[in-house]
Scaffold this active site. Structure first.
Site, mmCIF file in Angstrom:
data_model
loop_
_atom_site.group_PDB
_atom_site.id
_atom_site.type_symbol
_atom_site.label_atom_id
_atom_site.label_comp_id
_atom_site.label_asym_id
_atom_site.label_seq_id
_atom_site.Cartn_x
_atom_site.Cartn_y
_atom_site.Cartn_z
ATOM 1 N N HIS A 130 -9.088 10.877 -2.283
ATOM 2 C CA HIS A 130 -10.591 9.975 -2.685
ATOM 3 C C HIS A 130 -11.300 10.973 -1.805
ATOM 4 C CE1 HIS A 130 -8.188 6.824 -2.969
ATOM 5 N NE2 HIS A 130 -7.008 7.259 -1.281
ATOM 6 N N ASP A 167 -0.532 8.538 -7.397
ATOM 7 C CA ASP A 167 -0.595 7.690 -6.115
ATOM 8 C C ASP A 167 -0.678 6.658 -6.365
ATOM 9 O OD1 ASP A 167 -1.428 9.294 -2.974
ATOM 10 O OD2 ASP A 167 -2.021 7.286 -3.650
ATOM 11 N N HIS A 169 -2.592 4.365 -4.594
ATOM 12 C CA HIS A 169 -3.825 4.423 -4.323
ATOM 13 C C HIS A 169 -5.315 4.603 -5.869
ATOM 14 C CE1 HIS A 169 -2.128 3.845 0.213
ATOM 15 N NE2 HIS A 169 -2.753 3.053 -0.046
ATOM 16 N N ASP A 250 3.336 7.156 -2.511
ATOM 17 C CA ASP A 250 3.142 5.952 -1.731
ATOM 18 C C ASP A 250 3.437 4.632 -3.059
ATOM 19 O OD1 ASP A 250 1.080 7.097 -3.020
ATOM 20 O OD2 ASP A 250 0.125 6.397 -1.160
HETATM 21 ZN ZN ZN Z 1 -2.000 6.439 -1.524
#
Ligand code: ZN
Length: 312
Positions: A130, A167, A169, A250
């Site tokens: 991120h 991931d 996200h 995740d």
């Molecule tokens: Zn994540």
């Protein structure tokens, strides 16, 4: 059967985020315990070094680093981001953890290029995907995968690097860093809508960005199919010289931060598919970074599957 080199450091366990925070040291403990259960003829664990500023500066400008490190408190925790994302925190031990997490990718890159290892896993925290060029975000400060990619290109004669992000996200940081750079392919499969909100299929960069947003509740079968058809096909076509994986666990059905239904074994399938491409185009060279994954049992089991795939 390839031996897997693992970089980690005790400093990465010292990074505190406070009571009740999902990005906690127990995650990495669980990952390391799982790795230690693997036959030591197939793994080799080494200490992650500190990244040097000149290496980090290949992605993040010096004033950004100085700003982050100037905010580190002498005790307690300090939030770096503004509301509503006040959960990216610095503690007194943050600097070493951040630098070692990033340094793991530098050593991994050197290992790939001097031929001492073809498969390297960076068992580190804080995570990185991120973090944008000059923006801390989503528990991430430095984009470990992006720094490794740029280091490979600047130090060695590597032109094309693919970063594959499974991931749950979207890796908004990695996308932002390489948005206008056709030497790096970024492919991400992620739940959408979900934090950070980016990662639509229409975000294509200069034809080098491939996003596969998927709905909450997506089944394991549908996830794997999309991963192949919307991400891996393009990676194969790109013929990268090195593959970097942003390995978040995740999207597992047990994870508390998302609602995708992967089983632990699915991480074997995905890794196997990636390794097949790496063996075809990239001389088998793969670096995998731990990103997210917030259920300890899911992490432990998924790491076993991921390593089984990496060793192929
Ligand atoms: Zn994540």
């Amino acid at each position: 059967m390839e031996k897997i080199r693992v970089y980690s450091h005790s400093a990465c366990l010292s990074k505190e985020n406070g009571e009740g925070h999902p990005e906690r040291k127990e995650r990495l403990e669980s990952v390391l315990e799982s790795i230690q259960m693997i036959d030591d003829r197939s793994i080799e664990i080494k200490e992650a070094p500190l990244a040097q500023f000149k290496e980090i500066n290949l992605v993040h400008p010096q004033p950004y680093l100085e700003e982050i490190f100037s905010m580190i408190p002498s005790h307690g925790l300090v939030g770096v981001e503004k509301e509503p994302y006040a959960d990216t925190l610095l503690c007194p031990e943050s600097k070493e953890a951040i630098l070692r997490a990033c340094g793991s990718g530098i050593s991994a890159s050197k290992d790939l290029m001097d031929g001492s290892s073809k498969r390297v896993f960076c068992a580190v925290r804080p995570p990185g995907h991120h973090a944008e060029t000059s923006r801390v975000n989503g528990f991430c400060f430095l984009n470990n995968a992006a720094v490794a990619a740029r280091f490979l290109q600047s130090r060695y004669k590597i032109k094309k690097v693919a970063i594959i992000d499974f991931d749950v996200h979207h890796g908004n940081g990695t996308q932002e860093i390489f948005y206008e750079d056709d030497t790096v392919l970024y492919g991400s499969i992620h739940q959408h809508p979900l934090f950070p909100g980016t990662g639509l299929e229409t975000e294509t960069g200069v034809g080098n960005i491939f996003n596969a947003p998927i709905e909450a509740g997506t089944s394991s079968e549908a996830f794997l199919k999309t991963f192949k058809e919307k991400i891996l096909v393009h990676v194969d076509h790109f013929k990268p010289e090195v593959i970097i994986i942003s390995a978040g666990f995740d999207a597992h059905k047990r994870d508390p931060l998302a609602t995708i239904n992967l089983n632990s074994e699915d991480y074997f399938t995905m890794t196997q598919d990636i390794i097949e491409i790496a063996n075809r185009h990239s001389k088998g060279r793969v670096i995998s970074f731990l990103e997210g994954g917030y259920d300890l049992l899911a992490l432990s089991e998924s790491i076993q599957s991921h390593f089984k795939g990496l060793s192929l």
